[in-house]
Design an enzyme around this catalytic site. Structure first.
Site, PDB file in Angstrom:
ATOM      1  N   LYS A  97      -5.165   0.533   5.538  1.00 26.52           N
ATOM      2  CA  LYS A  97      -6.033  -0.179   4.601  1.00 26.52           C
ATOM      3  C   LYS A  97      -5.942   0.437   3.202  1.00 26.52           C
ATOM      4  CE  LYS A  97     -10.906  -1.475   4.203  1.00 26.52           C
ATOM      5  NZ  LYS A  97     -10.732  -1.621   2.771  1.00 26.52           N
ATOM      6  N   LYS A 128      -3.313   6.709   1.832  1.00 27.22           N
ATOM      7  CA  LYS A 128      -1.878   6.685   2.168  1.00 27.22           C
ATOM      8  C   LYS A 128      -1.061   7.518   1.189  1.00 27.22           C
ATOM      9  CE  LYS A 128      -1.385   2.142   2.120  1.00 27.22           C
ATOM     10  NZ  LYS A 128      -2.724   1.586   2.023  1.00 27.22           N
ATOM     11  N   LYS A 179      -0.232   0.961  -8.795  1.00 25.74           N
ATOM     12  CA  LYS A 179      -0.842   2.093  -9.511  1.00 25.74           C
ATOM     13  C   LYS A 179       0.117   3.266  -9.631  1.00 25.74           C
ATOM     14  CE  LYS A 179      -4.610   2.818  -7.038  1.00 25.74           C
ATOM     15  NZ  LYS A 179      -4.196   2.026  -5.894  1.00 25.74           N
ATOM     16  N   ASP A 221      -2.900  -4.145   3.521  1.00 24.21           N
ATOM     17  CA  ASP A 221      -3.389  -3.897   4.867  1.00 24.21           C
ATOM     18  C   ASP A 221      -3.349  -5.178   5.679  1.00 24.21           C
ATOM     19  OD1 ASP A 221      -5.274  -5.176   3.403  1.00 24.21           O
ATOM     20  OD2 ASP A 221      -6.887  -3.755   3.799  1.00 24.21           O
TER      21      ASP A 221
END
Ligand code: SF4
Length: 265
Positions: A12, A17, A43, A129
């Site tokens: 998610k 991560k 990002k 996700d």
């Protein structure tokens, strides 16, 4: 020589991560492996903690600016212990699909990057996700040969992890393990461990919630680089060793939503 490992870490959004991927990359580099990390998030935060807080240009941004990307040095930057860092980037809001962008950018990268072939480990830090274009792009292109799923013990991240398992079985991709990035919810290790077992896999690491991880990130470093003698650095080291040694992967059996709710109750 061992075959090249090409792993993707799914989970998610916001579950950690990038921080897990970059700490694993640093831990493997510490052990002497040649490592590349390919961030696929708009990002571009997969590599920032390996580069002392420096943001590198993304392949998609450079392509959008009309740059001719011809040599590896245009998009591959060396970070901590020579980890090769690449940021693919993502779509601009409201325009196109990250999945398509990831394919375009990675094809470009494959064409120009000699060192990609020489790596012991390539980590794809994949966004999303849900089972979508972004999710399957690296797998469809044969770029990934092992998948890990990252979750906490909360319902929503587990729901996403379970969905990812559904997606993996649909595209015949095996799961090498479940990683728990703790949010300090009660019975968390037990919940994620049960989840991992019930889908047919294993809990390969339980990463406790520690402020030091955020502190290092804020300063632009991995835990391995900035706080290498802490317990949490040791957790990342163990995870990295498990990943490098793993040769067991399963077809995950997703749980029913009812069972998932029972687990987290
Ligand atoms: S398909 Fe996936 S990657 Fe593409 S825009 Fe939709 S959510 Fe994003």
């Amino acid at each position: 020589m061992n075959p090249q490992k090409r792993i993707a870490i799914y989970g998610k959004g916001g579950i950690g991560k990038s921080s897990t991927a970059s700490n694993v990359a640093a831990a493997c580099a510490d052990e002497g492996y040649n490592v590349m990390i390919i961030g696929c998030d708009p990002k571009s935060d997969s590599s920032i903690t390996l580069l002392g807080g420096k943001r590198i240009p993304t392949i998609l941004d450079l392509l959008r600016e009309g740059m001719e990307i011809e040599k590896e040095e245009d998009v591959v930057f060396e970070g901590y212990k020579a980890v090769k860092c690449v940021e693919v980037g993502g779509p601009e809001p409201g325009i196109g699909c990250a999945g398509r962008g990831i394919i375009v950018a990675i094809q470009k990268l494959k064409k120009i990057s000699q060192s990609m072939k020489e790596m012991d480990l390539i980590i794809y830090d994949v966004p999303g996700d849900i089972v979508c274009g972004g999710f399957v792009a690296p797998i469809r292109k044969g770029l990934v040969n092992e998948a890990y799923v990252l979750t906490s013990g909360e319902y929503m991240p587990l729901y996403a992890a379970n969905n990812i398992c559904k997606g993996l079985s649909r595209i015949n991709t095996k799961l090498s393990g479940v990683i728990c990035n703790s949010r300090s919810v009660s019975r968390e290790e037990e919940i994620v461990s049960k989840f991992a077992n019930e889908i047919g896999s294993d809990l390969v690491a339980f990463i406790p919630k520690e402020q030091i991880v955020q502190d290092c990130e804020r300063d632009g470093y991995s835990v391995l680089e900035k706080a290498g003698d802490t317990d949490i650095a040791e957790v990342y080291r163990t995870l990295a060793r498990n990943i490098m040694a793993s040769d067991c992967a399963v077809d995950p059996r997703a749980l029913t939503d009812e069972r998932l709710r029972e687990l987290t109750r």
